[in-house]
Design an enzyme around this catalytic site. Structure first.
Site, PDB file in Angstrom:
ATOM      1  N   HIS A 211       0.860  -1.210   0.000  1.00 26.55           N
ATOM      2  CA  HIS A 211       0.000   0.000   0.000  1.00 26.55           C
ATOM      3  C   HIS A 211       0.877   1.235   0.000  1.00 26.55           C
ATOM      4  CE1 HIS A 211      -2.332  -3.211   1.899  1.00 26.55           C
ATOM      5  NE2 HIS A 211      -3.363  -2.665   1.274  1.00 26.55           N
TER       6      HIS A 211
ATOM      7  N   LYS B  24      -1.436  -8.013  -4.342  1.00 24.82           N
ATOM      8  CA  LYS B  24      -2.318  -6.839  -4.230  1.00 24.82           C
ATOM      9  C   LYS B  24      -1.455  -5.580  -4.136  1.00 24.82           C
ATOM     10  CE  LYS B  24      -5.446  -4.262  -1.357  1.00 24.82           C
ATOM     11  NZ  LYS B  24      -5.898  -3.995   0.015  1.00 24.82           N
TER      12      LYS B  24
ATOM     13  N   LYS C 166     -14.418  21.673 -21.762  1.00 22.91           N
ATOM     14  CA  LYS C 166     -15.255  21.832 -22.964  1.00 22.91           C
ATOM     15  C   LYS C 166     -14.590  22.684 -24.052  1.00 22.91           C
ATOM     16  CE  LYS C 166     -19.937  21.207 -21.255  1.00 22.91           C
ATOM     17  NZ  LYS C 166     -21.264  21.786 -21.103  1.00 22.91           N
TER      18      LYS C 166
ATOM     19  N   ASP D 276     -25.304  19.602 -26.230  1.00 29.22           N
ATOM     20  CA  ASP D 276     -26.060  20.574 -25.420  1.00 29.22           C
ATOM     21  C   ASP D 276     -26.865  21.489 -26.332  1.00 29.22           C
ATOM     22  OD1 ASP D 276     -25.329  19.840 -22.890  1.00 29.22           O
ATOM     23  OD2 ASP D 276     -23.665  21.269 -22.736  1.00 29.22           O
TER      24      ASP D 276
END
Ligand code: NAP
Length: 495
Positions: A111, A136, A282, A318
């Site tokens: 981890h 893991k 955008k 849109d």
């Protein structure tokens, strides 16, 4: 497979949660021993377990709650193996001191709560020395590219590897882990009780993302934004994929502005075929597109991109959704005053949504007047599209045929606010509120009570999502389902 992590301080609650999860369809759980207050009774936790169990006991340094003696912790893990637990999670640095025994499968873990180190392959090689059944690796994503590095490691590893990134930038790797061959991904029982950063609930993983259906063939779509957590698009697109029986998943990708280029370069390797694009990308995404529809050029913003071979095509759903919503509503018998052409339209707000609708309204010869809290923004928009401007305070001086709210005023949680006072609304007006959460904003309620024709943001939102769905899949979207899901989700968000 989904492994649901359970962390409770009492044995009784841990066992009850385990049973409940199995009733909800869980087939594998992790019991976090470090959460238990006082002495752990392994026999009690493991007797009559309703599904296979992975036991772990995390130290604080690994994101856990264990503060006791390390020798006692290691003894607990060894005892769990003797008790015949199905899987045991052993941290890499102590793995040598806990030998294999019986049928218990060894998950050797690493981890890192600070970063996703560059040397992931070396970490994997180090873990592989400790006789793991499963490797893991869980690390913190500091940039979206960390997800791809992690998922590639998962795919290339010889030993089954559960690899994912933590944090809200890593959520996508948790959702895509199965696509890259990870034997399982982790989920939490409750969204309110997250055991590791970025974990999603078992319910969300199954009901929204249909995680167990994801395989190496699953086509990936998603939304890029920063932040992205509030987006309702995953709910509606995933429900639509399910209804149409498509092997596809729609994932929220948190992509900060400075990481856009790298993310787009990585996208194909993540399996991405199409994306919804929202704030702050955008406008900036346009320079990366090889093909754009006229509206994208005209507005200067794209909200949808399609990966088509080597090229990247941009669209603005849109704009089309807003105009389709208006055209559909402004028809006889509901509306008998003609079409948009020549009508006076007052647009409130001068942000991205306003730009999209002003562009389309101007092309339809409407007389557009923009009022925005920041007048300079309205003036900029007027310069670009050739419409007029009034100050925000003098917006009531305009007598519009059509009023369009492109501000967030009235949006949850500020549901008692309206951008246009009721007594200024006349029955002849068409009132269109782009806010979709809630659907029935104060503006919509006032307009209806004044006898105006109303169009809600839900109508437009579902329309733009349906247009995206069509661009993504080439199929007609299940409109009614998408609308129901959006209404249910926003209804839930309201409470
Ligand atoms: P944006 O780019 O941030 O622009 C917001 C505009 O609203 C700006 O002109 C801003 O003025 C103004 N504004 C913000 N708070 C205000 C307030 N308290 N009073 C008056 N004006 C205020 O946002 P956008 O992307 O255009 O989105 C606007 C709204 O439309 C949002 O609620 C969004 O959810 C909604 N929307 C809906 C759909 C749909 O499908 N239904 C699609 C797109 C957008 P300043 O410049 O002064 O901050």
């Amino acid at each position: 497979m989904i492994c649901v992590s359970i962390g409770r301080s009492r044995h009784r609650h841990m066992m009850a949660e385990h049973k409940h999860l199995v009733e909800q369809g869980a087939r594998f759980v992790e019991l976090r021993l470090d959460w238990i207050a006082g002495d752990v009774n392994l026999k009690r936790l493991l007797a009559d377990r309703p599904c296979p169990v992975l036991l772990s006991c995390r130290r604080e340094v690994d994101g856990g709650k264990w503060v006791g003696n390390e020798q006692k912790r290691l003894m607990l893990l060894r005892t769990a193996i003797v008790e015949g637990v199905d899987y045991i999670d052993i941290e890499e640095d102590v793995a040598a001191s806990i030998p294999r025994f019986g049928k218990t499968k060894r998950v050797i873990s690493y981890h890192n709560f600070r970063k996703t180190p560059e040397e992931l392959p070396a970490i994997y090689a180090q873990i592989a020395k400790h006789d793991p059944d499963v490797v893991k690796i869980a690390t913190l994503a500091n940039q979206p590219h960390d997800n791809l590095r992690m998922l590639k490691l998962v795919r290339e590893s010889k030993i089954p590897t559960v690899g994912f990134c933590m944090g809200d930038m890593g959520t996508a790797s948790r959702l895509l882990a199965g696509r890259f061959g990870s034997p399982w991904t982790y989920a939490t029982f409750h969204q309110e009780r997250v055991l590791a950063p970025g974990q999603l609930s078992f319910q969300l993983m199954t009901e929204t993302y249909h995680y167990n259906k994801i395989d190496s063939e699953t086509v990936v779509y998603g939304v890029i934004a920063d932040p992205v957590g509030h987006s309702l698009s995953p709910q509606i697109h995933n429900a639509a994929f399910r209804q149409c029986q498509l092997n596809a998943v729609y994932v929220p990708f948190r992509v900060p502005a400075q990481n856009l280029d790298q993310f787009l370069a990585d996208a194909r390797q993540l399996g991405i075929h199409g994306l919804s694009v929202t704030i702050p990308h955008k406008e900036s995404v346009i320079r990366k597109l090889n093909k754009v529809e006229a509206a994208v050029k005209g507005i200067g913003a794209a909200n949808t991109i399609i990966f088509d071979g080597d090229s990247l095509a941009g669209y603005n759903t849109d704009c089309r959704a807003a105009m389709e919503s208006l055209d559909r509503a402004m028809q006889p018998p509901a509306y008998d005053r003609g079409s948009i052409d020549g009508k006076t339209v007052l647009v409130l707000g001068a942000g991205g949504a306003a730009r999209a609708i002003v562009y389309a309204l101007q092309r339809r010869n409407a007389k557009v007047v923009v009022a925005s809290r920041t007048t300079s923004r309205a003036e900029q928009l007027a310069d670009q599209f050739g419409c007029s401007v009034v100050d925000w305070e003098t917006r009531y001086s305009v007598s519009p045929d059509l009023l369009v709210n492109c501000t967030p005023v009235g949006m949850h949680p500020f549901v008692d606010e309206t951008p246009f006072e009721k007594h200024h609304l006349r029955p002849s007006m068409v009132v269109f509120d782009m806010v979709y959460n809630p659907e029935n904003t104060l503006l919509m309620k006032d307009a209806r009570s004044q006898g105006c024709l109303t169009i809600t943001g839900v109508e437009m939102f579902v329309r733009q999502a349906s247009l995206q769905f069509k661009l993504f899949t080439g199929q007609e979207a299940p409109w009614d389902l998408m609308r129901d899901v959006l209404k249910r989700t926003t209804g839930a968000a309201k409470v």
